[in-house]
Design a protein around this motif. Structure first.
Motif, PDB file in Angstrom:
ATOM      1  N   GLY A  48      16.789  12.330  -6.641  1.00  0.00           N
ATOM      2  CA  GLY A  48      16.559  13.135  -5.445  1.00  0.00           C
ATOM      3  C   GLY A  48      16.146  12.325  -4.241  1.00  0.00           C
ATOM      4  N   LEU A  49      15.706  11.097  -4.432  1.00  0.00           N
ATOM      5  CA  LEU A  49      15.299  10.244  -3.322  1.00  0.00           C
ATOM      6  C   LEU A  49      16.016   8.911  -3.387  1.00  0.00           C
ATOM      7  N   GLU A  50      16.195   8.314  -2.224  1.00  0.00           N
ATOM      8  CA  GLU A  50      16.821   7.007  -2.111  1.00  0.00           C
ATOM      9  C   GLU A  50      15.908   6.083  -1.324  1.00  0.00           C
ATOM     10  N   PRO A  51      16.017   4.767  -1.566  1.00  0.00           N
ATOM     11  CA  PRO A  51      15.225   3.831  -0.769  1.00  0.00           C
ATOM     12  C   PRO A  51      15.473   4.029   0.722  1.00  0.00           C
ATOM     13  N   GLY A  52      14.415   4.040   1.500  1.00  0.00           N
ATOM     14  CA  GLY A  52      14.508   4.255   2.937  1.00  0.00           C
ATOM     15  C   GLY A  52      14.132   5.652   3.364  1.00  0.00           C
ATOM     16  N   ASP A  53      14.143   6.618   2.468  1.00  0.00           N
ATOM     17  CA  ASP A  53      13.706   7.971   2.816  1.00  0.00           C
ATOM     18  C   ASP A  53      12.229   7.952   3.187  1.00  0.00           C
ATOM     19  N   VAL A  54      11.886   8.716   4.219  1.00  0.00           N
ATOM     20  CA  VAL A  54      10.502   8.826   4.656  1.00  0.00           C
ATOM     21  C   VAL A  54       9.964  10.163   4.157  1.00  0.00           C
ATOM     22  N   VAL A  55       8.966  10.104   3.292  1.00  0.00           N
ATOM     23  CA  VAL A  55       8.457  11.285   2.608  1.00  0.00           C
ATOM     24  C   VAL A  55       7.022  11.548   3.054  1.00  0.00           C
ATOM     25  N   VAL A  56       6.699  12.828   3.242  1.00  0.00           N
ATOM     26  CA  VAL A  56       5.320  13.226   3.509  1.00  0.00           C
ATOM     27  C   VAL A  56       4.560  13.165   2.187  1.00  0.00           C
ATOM     28  N   THR A  57       3.583  12.270   2.111  1.00  0.00           N
ATOM     29  CA  THR A  57       2.895  12.043   0.833  1.00  0.00           C
ATOM     30  C   THR A  57       1.518  12.687   0.765  1.00  0.00           C
ATOM     31  N   GLU A  58       1.001  13.174   1.874  1.00  0.00           N
ATOM     32  CA  GLU A  58      -0.292  13.852   1.846  1.00  0.00           C
ATOM     33  C   GLU A  58      -0.070  15.359   1.677  1.00  0.00           C
ATOM     34  N   PRO A  59      -0.929  16.037   0.908  1.00  0.00           N
ATOM     35  CA  PRO A  59      -0.797  17.488   0.777  1.00  0.00           C
ATOM     36  C   PRO A  59      -1.151  18.180   2.085  1.00  0.00           C
ATOM     37  N   MET A  60      -0.154  18.726   2.775  1.00  0.00           N
ATOM     38  CA  MET A  60      -0.329  19.400   4.066  1.00  0.00           C
ATOM     39  C   MET A  60       0.255  20.809   3.949  1.00  0.00           C
ATOM     40  N   PRO A  61      -0.542  21.778   3.493  1.00  0.00           N
ATOM     41  CA  PRO A  61      -0.013  23.136   3.274  1.00  0.00           C
ATOM     42  C   PRO A  61       0.564  23.771   4.537  1.00  0.00           C
ATOM     43  N   ALA A  62       0.048  23.398   5.726  1.00  0.00           N
ATOM     44  CA  ALA A  62       0.529  24.025   6.957  1.00  0.00           C
ATOM     45  C   ALA A  62       1.914  23.525   7.370  1.00  0.00           C
TER      46      ALA A  62
END
Length: 417
Positions: free
Chosen positions: A389-403
């Motif tokens: 589901g992910l590839e190198p270079g993807d920028v992912v939100v890693t902190e839990p941000m419910p809003a």
């Protein structure tokens, strides 16, 4: 002259009747008091002025209220405009890259030298020279302590002389025994004479053996009048000074080898099946910040500590530069398992909904939902492996941000990637 007919008495008011009585008596009528009317007029004028002032204040207050409401509305509109774009800091996003995932076990302990020698006196003599102090580096064979050799030489000479005298007596006793045995065989001496000669011979033989042992000990003591370093190392303790008398067993100096150190730590006994000698250990030492030292599991205790269910673990650590010291506090992580080239994210980055597991990926300044297939967790549950589901270079939100929701516009602050 007043031509008007006077009013009849019944038609007069009280004031008119009072005036008529005063005229009839020849007195001037009272002047009419006008000050109450003046006061009344002034009060009316003041009230009108106050009303005008109050009316102006109310208008000003109304205008100020309307201005405040307009400003609050403008600020609300500005906040709404800013809220439409979510700003993300550097620590809230991660750029996907292959990493080595590890499963580790945390340990703590103190550093101690692998080789340590507590050198003690093997002679009873006066200390003549102490050539080292605590902190001195020495090489194998260097002189550490020297004892008074004259006293040791005298002891050696005395024991040798005693042994030599006994040896002469033994030779004489052996000659006497042989002669007595000959006489007894010929019947010229009684049997008890031969028994006494044999006893004397055995006694002197034993005495000589004991004295030869004393000679050997005196020779060994003379040879050990000088104490030398058994290996390269550093003096950690000095217990004697020149002129001091040292009996056998008196502590002299302690020598440690800092080239190889050891961390004695403990681990839960439940990890015993996966703990084996040779496992790599990343060690941090107090005073060296985040610097990592590489060690390995050297050996394991066969028995857990009684009452604690903790297993002693010994981790070896090379110290070629000598910058580490014994007694320093160390914490480490034993690498139990590794998976190279994997994609891992903090567990807080993984989200779940009715459609399954997913993450938020930043694409064209927009948070987009991306379905992923999670695997097992690593690093004591801190990281989750992403199988697909992910590839190198993807920028992912890693902190839990419910809003933060899919479709929201985002702005990556400087250094966000």
């Amino acid at each position: 002259m007043n031509n008007e007919a006077p009013k009849p008495d019944w038609a007069m008011s009280r004031r008119e009747r009072d005036v008529a009585e005063r005229i009839a008596a020849g007195r001037a009528p009272k002047k009419r008091r006008r000050w109450p009317w003046i006061v009344l007029v002034l009060a009316l004028i003041g009230g009108a002025g106050g009303w005008l002032v109050q009316s102006g204040t109310l208008e000003e207050m109304q205008a100020a209220r309307e201005a405040a409401e307009a400003q609050a509305q403008a600020e609300a509109e500005a906040r709404a405009a800013r809220a439409a774009i979510v700003q993300l800091a550097a620590f809230e996003v991660t750029e996907v890259a292959p990493v080595t995932l590890t499963e580790t076990l945390r340990i703590t302990g103190s550093l101690s030298p692998v080789r340590r020698a507590h050198l003690s006196s093997e002679v009873s003599a006066r200390v003549d020279t102490v050539a080292v102090r605590a902190g001195d580096a020495v090489a194998q064979g260097d002189l550490l302590v020297k004892f008074d050799a004259e006293a040791l030489d005298s002891q050696l000479d005395q024991t040798r002389a005693n042994a030599e005298a006994t040896r002469v007596q033994l030779e004489q006793a052996r000659t006497d025994f042989e002669r007595t045995q000959n006489l007894v065989e010929r019947g010229l001496q009684p049997q008890n004479t031969l028994d006494r000669a044999r006893s004397t011979l055995d006694q002197l033989t034993a005495t000589l053996a004991a004295q030869e042992t004393l000679v050997a000990n005196a020779e060994r003591a003379r040879d050990r009048a000088t104490v030398i370093a058994p290996f390269d190392g550093v003096i950690s303790d000095r217990a004697v000074d020149p002129g001091q008398f040292a009996a056998t067993g008196t502590p002299l100096v302690t020598l440690v080898d800092l080239a190889a150190l050891e961390v004695e730590a403990t681990a839960p006994v439940a990890y015993a099946p996966v703990l084996t000698p040779g496992l790599a250990v990343d060690i941090r030492v107090e005073g060296f910040g985040d610097r990592l030292f590489r060690g390995r599991v050297e050996r394991l205790s066969p028995v857990a500590i009684e009452g604690s269910r903790m297993l002693p673990v010994f981790v070896s650590l090379e110290n070629v530069t000598g910058e580490l010291r014994g007694g320093m506090f160390a914490s480490g992580q034993i690498v139990l398992e590794e998976h190279e080239g994997a994609i891992g994210l903090p567990v807080g980055a993984l989200r779940r909904d009715a459609e399954g597991a997913h993450v938020l990926v930043i694409e064209a300044d927009t948070a987009m939902r991306r379905a992923v297939e999670p695997g097992r967790t690593w690093d004591s549950g801190a990281l989750v492996e992403i199988i697909s589901g992910l590839e190198p270079g993807d920028v992912v939100v890693t902190e839990p941000m419910p809003a933060l929701r899919p479709g929201d516009k985002v702005e990556l602050l400087e250094g966000g990637q």
